[in-house]
Design an enzyme around this catalytic site. Sequence first.
Site, PDB file in Angstrom:
ATOM      1  N   HIS B  62       0.871  -1.180   0.000  1.00  0.00           N
ATOM      2  CA  HIS B  62       0.000   0.000   0.000  1.00  0.00           C
ATOM      3  C   HIS B  62       0.904   1.224   0.000  1.00  0.00           C
ATOM      4  O   HIS B  62       1.672   1.420   0.938  1.00  0.00           O
ATOM      5  CB  HIS B  62      -0.895   0.000   1.236  1.00  0.00           C
ATOM      6  CG  HIS B  62      -1.810  -1.188   1.287  1.00  0.00           C
ATOM      7  ND1 HIS B  62      -3.051  -1.186   0.714  1.00  0.00           N
ATOM      8  CD2 HIS B  62      -1.645  -2.427   1.813  1.00  0.00           C
ATOM      9  CE1 HIS B  62      -3.627  -2.368   0.899  1.00  0.00           C
ATOM     10  NE2 HIS B  62      -2.793  -3.148   1.565  1.00  0.00           N
ATOM     11  N   HIS B 179      -9.469  -9.966  -0.649  1.00  0.00           N
ATOM     12  CA  HIS B 179      -9.233  -9.763   0.782  1.00  0.00           C
ATOM     13  C   HIS B 179     -10.370 -10.528   1.463  1.00  0.00           C
ATOM     14  O   HIS B 179     -11.497 -10.047   1.515  1.00  0.00           O
ATOM     15  CB  HIS B 179      -9.287  -8.261   1.076  1.00  0.00           C
ATOM     16  CG  HIS B 179      -9.336  -7.880   2.519  1.00  0.00           C
ATOM     17  ND1 HIS B 179      -8.354  -7.138   3.122  1.00  0.00           N
ATOM     18  CD2 HIS B 179     -10.240  -8.136   3.487  1.00  0.00           C
ATOM     19  CE1 HIS B 179      -8.662  -6.948   4.400  1.00  0.00           C
ATOM     20  NE2 HIS B 179      -9.813  -7.546   4.638  1.00  0.00           N
ATOM     21  N   HIS B 232      -3.045 -12.393   1.682  1.00  0.00           N
ATOM     22  CA  HIS B 232      -2.703 -12.520   3.111  1.00  0.00           C
ATOM     23  C   HIS B 232      -3.555 -13.502   3.922  1.00  0.00           C
ATOM     24  O   HIS B 232      -4.320 -13.096   4.778  1.00  0.00           O
ATOM     25  CB  HIS B 232      -2.720 -11.139   3.779  1.00  0.00           C
ATOM     26  CG  HIS B 232      -3.932 -10.266   3.509  1.00  0.00           C
ATOM     27  ND1 HIS B 232      -5.219 -10.704   3.634  1.00  0.00           N
ATOM     28  CD2 HIS B 232      -4.007  -8.966   3.125  1.00  0.00           C
ATOM     29  CE1 HIS B 232      -6.050  -9.723   3.351  1.00  0.00           C
ATOM     30  NE2 HIS B 232      -5.327  -8.657   3.030  1.00  0.00           N
ATOM     31  N   ASN B 278      -4.887  -6.533   9.849  1.00  0.00           N
ATOM     32  CA  ASN B 278      -6.032  -7.248   9.328  1.00  0.00           C
ATOM     33  C   ASN B 278      -5.617  -7.980   8.064  1.00  0.00           C
ATOM     34  O   ASN B 278      -5.239  -7.340   7.104  1.00  0.00           O
ATOM     35  CB  ASN B 278      -7.159  -6.254   9.015  1.00  0.00           C
ATOM     36  CG  ASN B 278      -8.407  -6.960   8.563  1.00  0.00           C
ATOM     37  OD1 ASN B 278      -8.567  -8.153   8.781  1.00  0.00           O
ATOM     38  ND2 ASN B 278      -9.289  -6.225   7.899  1.00  0.00           N
ATOM     39  N   ASP B 305       2.177  -7.021   2.514  1.00  0.00           N
ATOM     40  CA  ASP B 305       0.999  -6.223   2.904  1.00  0.00           C
ATOM     41  C   ASP B 305       1.461  -4.936   3.608  1.00  0.00           C
ATOM     42  O   ASP B 305       0.874  -4.489   4.595  1.00  0.00           O
ATOM     43  CB  ASP B 305       0.041  -7.025   3.792  1.00  0.00           C
ATOM     44  CG  ASP B 305      -1.316  -6.331   3.951  1.00  0.00           C
ATOM     45  OD1 ASP B 305      -1.568  -5.339   3.242  1.00  0.00           O
ATOM     46  OD2 ASP B 305      -2.119  -6.790   4.786  1.00  0.00           O
ATOM     47  N   HIS B 309       1.182   3.633   8.339  1.00  0.00           N
ATOM     48  CA  HIS B 309       0.259   4.486   9.093  1.00  0.00           C
ATOM     49  C   HIS B 309       1.058   5.498   9.898  1.00  0.00           C
ATOM     50  O   HIS B 309       2.120   5.177  10.428  1.00  0.00           O
ATOM     51  CB  HIS B 309      -0.613   3.667  10.043  1.00  0.00           C
ATOM     52  CG  HIS B 309      -1.675   2.884   9.344  1.00  0.00           C
ATOM     53  ND1 HIS B 309      -2.750   3.480   8.731  1.00  0.00           N
ATOM     54  CD2 HIS B 309      -1.817   1.554   9.133  1.00  0.00           C
ATOM     55  CE1 HIS B 309      -3.513   2.549   8.179  1.00  0.00           C
ATOM     56  NE2 HIS B 309      -2.968   1.366   8.400  1.00  0.00           N
ATOM     57  N   PHE B 323      -5.718  -0.676  11.304  1.00  0.00           N
ATOM     58  CA  PHE B 323      -5.059  -1.960  11.045  1.00  0.00           C
ATOM     59  C   PHE B 323      -3.842  -1.741  10.151  1.00  0.00           C
ATOM     60  O   PHE B 323      -3.889  -0.900   9.248  1.00  0.00           O
ATOM     61  CB  PHE B 323      -6.009  -2.901  10.303  1.00  0.00           C
ATOM     62  CG  PHE B 323      -7.194  -3.369  11.103  1.00  0.00           C
ATOM     63  CD1 PHE B 323      -7.051  -4.402  12.018  1.00  0.00           C
ATOM     64  CD2 PHE B 323      -8.451  -2.814  10.926  1.00  0.00           C
ATOM     65  CE1 PHE B 323      -8.145  -4.869  12.735  1.00  0.00           C
ATOM     66  CE2 PHE B 323      -9.556  -3.269  11.636  1.00  0.00           C
ATOM     67  CZ  PHE B 323      -9.401  -4.304  12.552  1.00  0.00           C
ATOM     68  N   GLY B 324      -2.780  -2.528  10.332  1.00  0.00           N
ATOM     69  CA  GLY B 324      -1.727  -2.550   9.333  1.00  0.00           C
ATOM     70  C   GLY B 324      -0.335  -2.295   9.871  1.00  0.00           C
ATOM     71  O   GLY B 324      -0.151  -1.555  10.837  1.00  0.00           O
TER      72      GLY B 324
END
Lengths: 331, 424
Positions: B62, B179, B232, B278, B305, B309, B323-324
């Site tokens: 991302h 997902h 994932h 997640n 993934d 953030h 999440f992440g």
Amino acid sequence: MPARPKPNTASTSAPAPVSTWSSRHLLGLQELPAAEISALLGQAAAYRDLATSNTRRSTLLKGQMVVTMFVESSTRTKVSFNLAARRLGADTLDFAAGSSSLSKGETLVDTVKNIEAMGIDILVVRHPASGAPHLLVRQVKSVVVNAGDGAHEHPTQGLLDTFTILRARGKVAGLKVGIVGDILHSRVARSNIWALLKLGAEVWVCGPATLIPDGIRDLGVKVSHDLDALLPSLDVVNMLRIQHERIKGPPLFPSIHEYARLFGLNAARVRSAKTSLLVMHPGPLNRGVEITPEVADGPRSAILEQVANGLAVRMAVLHRAAGFPPGATSA
Amino acid sequence: MSTILIRGGRVIDPANGVDAVAHVFIRDGKIVSVGAKETKAKETIEAKGLVVCPGLIDMHVHLREPGKEEEETIASGSAAAIAGGFTSVAAMPNTEPACDTEAQVEFTVLRGNRAGLANVFPIGAVSKGRRGAELAEIGQMVRGGAVAFSDDGAPVHNAALMRLALEYAAMFDRCVIQHSEDPNLFGCGCMHEGRVSMELGLEGIPGAAEESMIARDVLLAKLTGGHLHVAHISARGSAEQIRRGKAEGVRVTAEVTPHHFTLTDERVRTFDPVFKMNPPLREGPDVAAMIRGLQDGTIEVIASDHAPHATEEKELEFPEAPFGVIGLETQLGLVMTYLVEPGHLPLPKAIATMTVNPARILRIPKGTLSPGADADVTLFDPKKKWTVDATKFRSRSRNCPFHGWPLRGRPEMVLVGGRVLPCR
């Protein structure tokens, strides 16, 4: 970080007395050794008379600032902490979360750092998120006392319930204690379970399958879905309220009506119990749902005794938070 | 005419079954030969003691641009990729706005080219605005350079839409990356549902939320003949669903992240949102199932993934935090330390999960050292000990759950189209 507990660490022998506390923070009972829980209950006993006296007061916490910060509604616990702090001679400040900068988008950590900059010693915090007090311990300097975090723990409630049982029955070990109701969303249930197991009680949880989390047996508690079958063998029953505010998806049981029929404590059910049954409820009560008025106000009810005991327990917890050793009740 | 010789490394090229000490000869940005013959070149890279493999591909990152440039940009994410030994990344479309048109896809390609570091391949959204209601313009996005389609960050929940997506994307020989998460079972969960969530009083996400959607999608892939790639996976039952689908001849492939084969939900006891992702961290038997899935080929890809953030977002109460976690700069070390070192996965197989396998799934001409291929090459020291220091990352974000971890195996240098870029 709490160590992963072994299931059924219950021991019936009295733990050795402790001479120092493991920490000044109180985040939960899961990580507290049995000896320290006993020491806190002993400390509460030492404060019990002072707790409900309006004429005498200690000066132990003179000059200390205790802030209560409740980011979730509360009556009992907030008043109890405030009174406990004052009876120990502390200054208190109640931080009203609803009218604070939290509602303007300030983060919890920033809000607390700002209050802290004005000089506080002990922060009593209630928060809807599990782990919020743990976040604060990582980020701020004050001593943090957990007054209830999400569905995680409510350590002073667990202590005061255990203290109430101890005072009423003279012991905890070997007693059969039932916790009935919404176990899934209950921090009270979790803190009670840790304290009672560590002090050697036999703990049962009872309620609809959808309100009892999977795997709770692994903690060493027993599960029942039949209150009528369980009740006659109990020494203590602790009735919990349904936490509707934490249920976000579809309702977890068909109706209040059915719930009350299956799991409500009423006079007829109490007649099937031991005459010595101790009836507890952490409040707030939903009369007519989990408990009928005649039981809540009846001779076996310890509900108001719990409230009075709560003061003594919170004085003990503030005593510990202020850094005084176990035993002493004056500086 | 520029020529490069990568001399004397352990060349591992799973696409061609190569694992030998050899020299790689490169001319004008293309691989010319891999072999024992030492051709004279303008530039020689001494690779003794290093592994030389096709440039690594991370097919699930991302990059947050457009919309959240303070967390990552295509340029900073590409820099993080190079630092982690990756020469190609595939960027998920859950940007703001979502990457759901040809213009958006071309924007990603353009910014990737402008950064001039790793190859950036866009993944287009399955549905318009990732809203899950109707198909986005998949055909035109293919023309713009989209290599696959996904609403990642959210599932394609509607089974009829998922069916359409599989059928429609297959027309362009593209896979749909799902997902997998049933939103109703997911509820307001913020961690794995199990013993730990019960003790912590945090709302759980059962493994069945993931497994049930995979079971459904495998049936839809069977129905349509489309290619389902499951992003994932984290739960033991997910591996089982995919294994069964493969046995029936369904076109289904899967990936796993490093955090799902190294960490469990026990970490959440700290209430530190750096362990909030997640799908969530699950239990020991799930971790074991991920490793078994990699071993038997049920899971053919390891992808990070990478989900940057801002620090202020990760310093919130656990249920409130997003999440992440980021992963580009730790993945190779984690694969080496936790899969190869303990003997779970032979090195060539581990490399295949980050080269030829994702290249085949994305239909990109990468992941191989075959003559004529783009000279994308990764050189890494398989024994090098280092300590993860997230403060030194090239990513703009710091949400790394492995900060302070000692690892073995570190990228040294990559070549992207024959251009030499150091990893540090």
